[in-house]
Every structure is written in structure tokens, then in C-alpha cells.
Design an enzyme around this catalytic site. Sequence first.
Site, PDB file in Angstrom:
ATOM      1  N   HIS A   1       0.888  -1.175   0.224  1.00  0.00           N
ATOM      2  CA  HIS A   1       0.010  -0.187  -0.052  1.00  0.00           C
ATOM      3  C   HIS A   1       1.000   1.425   0.154  1.00  0.00           C
ATOM      4  O   HIS A   1       2.016   1.328   0.695  1.00  0.00           O
ATOM      5  CB  HIS A   1      -1.059   0.096   1.162  1.00  0.00           C
ATOM      6  CG  HIS A   1      -0.306   0.318   2.352  1.00  0.00           C
ATOM      7  ND1 HIS A   1      -0.423   1.604   3.317  1.00  0.00           N
ATOM      8  CD2 HIS A   1      -0.278  -0.662   3.585  1.00  0.00           C
ATOM      9  CE1 HIS A   1      -0.082   1.403   4.509  1.00  0.00           C
ATOM     10  NE2 HIS A   1       1.001  -0.214   4.323  1.00  0.00           N
TER      11      HIS A   1
ATOM     12  N   ASP B   1       6.438   2.286   6.432  1.00  0.00           N
ATOM     13  CA  ASP B   1       5.151   1.579   6.194  1.00  0.00           C
ATOM     14  C   ASP B   1       4.486   1.873   4.957  1.00  0.00           C
ATOM     15  O   ASP B   1       3.719   3.611   5.544  1.00  0.00           O
ATOM     16  CB  ASP B   1       3.965   1.340   8.131  1.00  0.00           C
ATOM     17  CG  ASP B   1       2.651   0.873   7.873  1.00  0.00           C
ATOM     18  OD1 ASP B   1       2.857   0.455   6.744  1.00  0.00           O
ATOM     19  OD2 ASP B   1       2.144   1.333   8.851  1.00  0.00           O
TER      20      ASP B   1
ATOM     21  N   GLU C   1      -5.100   1.108   2.753  1.00  0.00           N
ATOM     22  CA  GLU C   1      -4.823   0.336   3.689  1.00  0.00           C
ATOM     23  C   GLU C   1      -5.020   0.960   4.818  1.00  0.00           C
ATOM     24  O   GLU C   1      -5.863   0.413   5.995  1.00  0.00           O
ATOM     25  CB  GLU C   1      -3.969  -0.688   3.553  1.00  0.00           C
ATOM     26  CG  GLU C   1      -2.833  -1.861   3.963  1.00  0.00           C
ATOM     27  CD  GLU C   1      -2.852  -1.385   5.016  1.00  0.00           C
ATOM     28  OE1 GLU C   1      -2.679  -2.286   6.102  1.00  0.00           O
ATOM     29  OE2 GLU C   1      -2.182  -0.033   6.136  1.00  0.00           O
ATOM     30  N   GLU C   2      -4.490   1.456   4.804  1.00  0.00           N
ATOM     31  CA  GLU C   2      -4.578   2.649   7.001  1.00  0.00           C
ATOM     32  C   GLU C   2      -6.159   2.749   7.184  1.00  0.00           C
ATOM     33  O   GLU C   2      -5.680   2.888   8.391  1.00  0.00           O
ATOM     34  CB  GLU C   2      -3.991   4.270   6.182  1.00  0.00           C
ATOM     35  CG  GLU C   2      -2.568   3.915   6.034  1.00  0.00           C
ATOM     36  CD  GLU C   2      -1.419   3.112   7.045  1.00  0.00           C
ATOM     37  OE1 GLU C   2      -1.657   2.574   8.471  1.00  0.00           O
ATOM     38  OE2 GLU C   2       0.414   2.943   6.680  1.00  0.00           O
TER      39      GLU C   2
ATOM     40  N   ASP D   1       3.540  -5.781   4.246  1.00  0.00           N
ATOM     41  CA  ASP D   1       3.701  -4.615   4.358  1.00  0.00           C
ATOM     42  C   ASP D   1       4.802  -4.464   5.388  1.00  0.00           C
ATOM     43  O   ASP D   1       5.926  -4.444   5.181  1.00  0.00           O
ATOM     44  CB  ASP D   1       2.173  -4.798   5.692  1.00  0.00           C
ATOM     45  CG  ASP D   1       1.743  -3.821   5.864  1.00  0.00           C
ATOM     46  OD1 ASP D   1       2.365  -3.080   5.890  1.00  0.00           O
ATOM     47  OD2 ASP D   1       0.402  -3.692   5.377  1.00  0.00           O
TER      48      ASP D   1
ATOM     49  N   HIS E   1       4.725   4.070  12.729  1.00  0.00           N
ATOM     50  CA  HIS E   1       3.448   5.092  12.709  1.00  0.00           C
ATOM     51  C   HIS E   1       3.805   6.136  14.047  1.00  0.00           C
ATOM     52  O   HIS E   1       3.309   6.522  14.400  1.00  0.00           O
ATOM     53  CB  HIS E   1       2.347   4.041  13.385  1.00  0.00           C
ATOM     54  CG  HIS E   1       1.147   3.739  12.992  1.00  0.00           C
ATOM     55  ND1 HIS E   1      -0.309   4.037  12.750  1.00  0.00           N
ATOM     56  CD2 HIS E   1       1.568   3.164  11.107  1.00  0.00           C
ATOM     57  CE1 HIS E   1      -0.690   2.868  11.556  1.00  0.00           C
ATOM     58  NE2 HIS E   1      -0.077   2.495  10.961  1.00  0.00           N
TER      59      HIS E   1
END
Length: 344
Positions: free
Chosen positions: A65, A183, A217-218, A238, A318
Site C-alpha cells: 500500500h 510503512d 489500507e491505513e 507490508d 506509525h
Amino acid sequence: MNQTLNYLKELLAIPSPTGYTEQVMKYIGQEVEKMGYTPKRTNKGLLIVSVKGENDQQHRTVTAHIDTLGAMVRAIKPDGRLKLDRIGGFPWNMIEGENCTIHVASNQKEYSGTILIHQTSTHVYRDAGTAERTQDNMEVRLDEKVTSAEETRALGINVGDFVSFDPRTTITDSGFVKSRFLDDKVSAAILLNLLKEFKEQHIQIPYTTHFMFSNFEEVGHGANSSITPETVEYLAVDMGAMGDDQQTDEYTVSICVKDASGPYHYAFRNHLVELSKANQIEYKLDIYPYYGSDASAAIRAGADVKHALLGAGIESSHSYERTHMDSIKHTEALVKAYLLSQLV
């Protein structure tokens, strides 16, 4: 690996919070067209590169993603500063002090700013260090001469404008890559490099494979659509999450056995383990307790596939993330070995 790193740096430089991904999709589309592929865009915005294999009756799908965490303007405050609404799952303290860009929908302009807690100055606020970081007291300080909501609106800024965060990409001499949004742009760079390698070296893969670059995706629904009925295996590339009780590190590829959606396909993950052993690929098995992927989204949507998840080990996911070139190398090696292997 040099080309993978080049793709990674270019991807990281393009703002792409979920919902604001046209620019990065355009970049990926242009790159794969230069390689000689014909990409397809779906109504949802996924970009798919289909590579015909020796077996065209049974297909594989592999995803990465390109959407990232970000924010939207929630409100314009009376003093001209901005209140935010988060895109993706992260606590407010993970972006405190970060520089950002406001992407104005009304006039296509961009304005810079900094994300701060309202009670920033320790010379004024006793609770500057202890105040809970919440949506109500986090704000964007614009780098413009504005002191009222009217002056901010005069710039064209409005509720719903996207806000992206400065990735602050740094590559150290010791091989570490530090940046927001590793990510999942590490994985996207890996897939781009493999597509380039397959084309330039005329490598025939055993099964028709759909390389999907997903854009939601998030927020949970990612690449859960446009899966061909011939697809029997679905691999999400991922990230591996690091922390207490985790085996994942920054130097190996992480193979996920279970996340918040439940266990991944047992035979599929064992296949990845055997490929790692046979190809001297360093790997770790791990469980990510608060995690979902494009593969798990596809399963929830009803896809009848064997699903698996692997990725580079990412420290501080994140937040301001970090990985090492060794992890990227092993991840790319395992994805390639899988794409050249027989079905599970």
C-alpha cells in the site's frame, strides 16, 4: 538494492495520506509504463500491474500500500490555527512538533505549518508537559501571517483539506533508513524493483501475478476488491512491527503468523519459511496484536484465497520509523523467491 532505495526515496518524497494518493499513483504508473507494462486503475483507485505467467489458469496477487497516515482540517480556530482530524491509527503525541503541509482543495495551493499542542510554551502554561494530547488541544500553527479564522479562510483553506506530514527521510552510513511512512513505501519500492528486474532480465514467472498498489489500507479496506477469480494465493507485503514480546527486528524479514484479524494461512506461511531456509534468507516469525493488512481486508471481504503477510522490520511503527538495509534486502529476496516458487 540501489534501485530499490532510489524508488523508496522518491516514493517517500510524495505526500500520500489516505484519500490523497493521485500524485503517488501517477508516479508509480509512469514508472511501470517506462518498464514496458500496462497498468490498470480501478474505480476505487488501486493500481494493478498484471504479469502473465507460464500458468494463466491459477493466479497470484501480491500487494503493497502507498497510502500513509495523515490528517484533514477539522476546523479553523478563532485565532486562525487549524484543528485536525486524524487519518489512520496513531496517537496525537506521535506527530507533535512535526512540520506539515496543508493541501488546499479550492485553489491547489500548499501552505506549511507545524503541529503543536496548544499549551506549548512552558513560560506560559504550567501543564505544557503534562496536558493530554487530544484533538481538542492539538493544532497546526500556519507559517502565514494569520491571526483570525477569516484571514486563514482568505488563503483558501477550508474544512476537508488534506494535511501531510514531513517524512524527514535520512539514510545513514551504517545502513539505517529513518523516515515516516516506511510503512508501506518500503514494500512498494520492493515491488517496483522486482517488476523492473523481471522485465529487464526477461524472467518468466510460473503463475500470472497481479501486483496491486493499494490506496486505502491505513483505513482498513485497502486491496479488498478487484481480485481476479483465478487468484488462489494472496500475499500482502507490508511491515513487521517491533516492540516488547516481538521477535521482529530491523535486520531480517518478518513473517506474520497472526494479527488482530486472526491467524494467516498455515501452509502458506510455512511455505515462506521453507523458502527462507532454502535461500539463506534471514527471517523471524511474529504476531502483531493490533494490526491488519490488505490480505486480512481481502479475507473479510470474502476472497476465497490462501493469504499471507510478510515485511521488513520497522522500528517505531506509525511514528518516526526506522529500518535497516539488511531487512529490506531479506524482504525483497523472500518476495522474489515466492514469486518464482510453485503454489502452496
